[in-house]
Design a protein around this motif. Structure first.
Motif, PDB file in Angstrom:
ATOM      1  N   SER A 267       6.495  -7.281  -3.096  1.00 12.39           N
ATOM      2  CA  SER A 267       6.647  -6.603  -4.528  1.00 12.39           C
ATOM      3  C   SER A 267       5.985  -5.245  -4.675  1.00 12.39           C
ATOM      4  O   SER A 267       4.820  -5.132  -3.306  1.00 12.39           O
ATOM      5  CB  SER A 267       6.225  -6.460  -5.759  1.00 12.39           C
ATOM      6  OG  SER A 267       5.229  -7.028  -5.763  1.00 12.39           O
TER       7      SER A 267
ATOM      8  N   GLU B 196      10.653   1.560  -5.072  1.00 10.21           N
ATOM      9  CA  GLU B 196      11.783   0.981  -4.038  1.00 10.21           C
ATOM     10  C   GLU B 196      11.110   2.170  -2.970  1.00 10.21           C
ATOM     11  O   GLU B 196      10.742   2.728  -2.721  1.00 10.21           O
ATOM     12  CB  GLU B 196      13.046   1.537  -4.220  1.00 10.21           C
ATOM     13  CG  GLU B 196      13.617   0.964  -5.374  1.00 10.21           C
ATOM     14  CD  GLU B 196      15.164   1.796  -5.809  1.00 10.21           C
ATOM     15  OE1 GLU B 196      15.783   1.514  -4.998  1.00 10.21           O
ATOM     16  OE2 GLU B 196      15.498   1.663  -6.392  1.00 10.21           O
TER      17      GLU B 196
ATOM     18  N   ASP C 102      13.198   2.920   1.207  1.00  9.52           N
ATOM     19  CA  ASP C 102      14.006   3.335   1.928  1.00  9.52           C
ATOM     20  C   ASP C 102      14.301   1.738   2.749  1.00  9.52           C
ATOM     21  O   ASP C 102      12.622   1.823   3.922  1.00  9.52           O
ATOM     22  CB  ASP C 102      14.501   4.345   2.957  1.00  9.52           C
ATOM     23  CG  ASP C 102      15.192   5.333   1.483  1.00  9.52           C
ATOM     24  OD1 ASP C 102      16.204   4.195   0.285  1.00  9.52           O
ATOM     25  OD2 ASP C 102      14.958   5.696   1.016  1.00  9.52           O
TER      26      ASP C 102
ATOM     27  N   GLU D 212      14.223  -5.246   1.543  1.00 11.22           N
ATOM     28  CA  GLU D 212      13.894  -5.358   0.278  1.00 11.22           C
ATOM     29  C   GLU D 212      12.688  -5.440   0.138  1.00 11.22           C
ATOM     30  O   GLU D 212      11.716  -6.486   0.069  1.00 11.22           O
ATOM     31  CB  GLU D 212      14.756  -6.499   0.133  1.00 11.22           C
ATOM     32  CG  GLU D 212      15.210  -7.016  -0.769  1.00 11.22           C
ATOM     33  CD  GLU D 212      15.620  -8.815  -0.855  1.00 11.22           C
ATOM     34  OE1 GLU D 212      15.521  -9.721  -1.915  1.00 11.22           O
ATOM     35  OE2 GLU D 212      15.868  -8.832   0.092  1.00 11.22           O
ATOM     36  N   THR D 213      12.472  -4.859  -1.510  1.00 10.33           N
ATOM     37  CA  THR D 213      11.327  -4.745  -1.981  1.00 10.33           C
ATOM     38  C   THR D 213      11.734  -4.871  -3.210  1.00 10.33           C
ATOM     39  O   THR D 213      12.472  -4.626  -4.372  1.00 10.33           O
ATOM     40  CB  THR D 213      10.573  -3.353  -2.063  1.00 10.33           C
ATOM     41  OG1 THR D 213      10.226  -3.109  -0.888  1.00 10.33           O
ATOM     42  CG2 THR D 213       9.584  -2.780  -3.174  1.00 10.33           C
ATOM     43  N   TYR D 214      10.940  -5.970  -4.420  1.00  6.48           N
ATOM     44  CA  TYR D 214      10.937  -6.168  -5.611  1.00  6.48           C
ATOM     45  C   TYR D 214      10.099  -4.718  -6.306  1.00  6.48           C
ATOM     46  O   TYR D 214       9.006  -4.906  -6.011  1.00  6.48           O
ATOM     47  CB  TYR D 214      10.476  -7.446  -5.788  1.00  6.48           C
ATOM     48  CG  TYR D 214      10.623  -8.014  -7.636  1.00  6.48           C
ATOM     49  CD1 TYR D 214      12.081  -8.989  -7.553  1.00  6.48           C
ATOM     50  CD2 TYR D 214       9.529  -8.161  -8.328  1.00  6.48           C
ATOM     51  CE1 TYR D 214      11.910  -9.194  -8.828  1.00  6.48           C
ATOM     52  CE2 TYR D 214       9.828  -8.752  -9.492  1.00  6.48           C
ATOM     53  CZ  TYR D 214      11.011  -9.122  -9.652  1.00  6.48           C
ATOM     54  OH  TYR D 214      11.318  -9.829 -10.941  1.00  6.48           O
TER      55      TYR D 214
END
Length: 137
Positions: A76, A80, A82, A85-87
């Motif tokens: 996380s 965000e 690129d 995938e980031t919470y």
């Protein structure tokens, strides 16, 4: 809560300069080595880990990939990224979706960056938020 160890880092601590060298953060070879060794010693493979405030630089990406090899990770950050995938999560705020979900929660070199009117209170709240994400027992 039981504090298993509390101390300052020492030049005698183990480090991995080959894997985690960084010209901008002298501490990364120590921090990432410490966390990796600790997790490997206390958790079985595929344990659920929250890598909070994971960052985006190439060194952070390398550490993220190392964690993903052995664990089921949620990474996380407050914004965000690129290609990764980031919470989206701000450690200063409670997130009901994360409570009591993880075998371990890590947060490396972030809390000293937290700002606000009452910094001590904000940092304490962030610690509470991260602590409640660890499964009971």
């Amino acid at each position: 809560m039981i504090i298993q160890e509390f101390r300052f880092a020492s030049a005698d601590d183990k480090y991995d300069i080959d894997k985690y060298a960084d010209e901008h953060a002298w501490s990364r070879p120590y921090e990432y080595k410490f966390v990796s060794d600790y997790l490997d010693n206390v958790l079985p493979k595929n344990s659920k880990i929250h890598n909070s405030s994971w960052g985006f630089a190439s060194l952070h990406q390398k550490f993220r990939k190392e964690l993903d090899k052995n664990y089921d990770c949620v990474h996380s950050d407050i914004k965000e990224t690129d290609g990764f995938e980031t919470y989206i999560y701000d450690v200063r705020n409670r997130d009901h979706n994360l409570v009591d979900k993880f075998d371990a929660v890590i947060n490396i070199s972030t809390l000293e960056e937290v700002t606000g009117h009452n910094k001590d209170e904000i940092v304490f709240k962030a610690l509470e938020n991260l602590y409640e994400q660890v499964k009971r027992g």
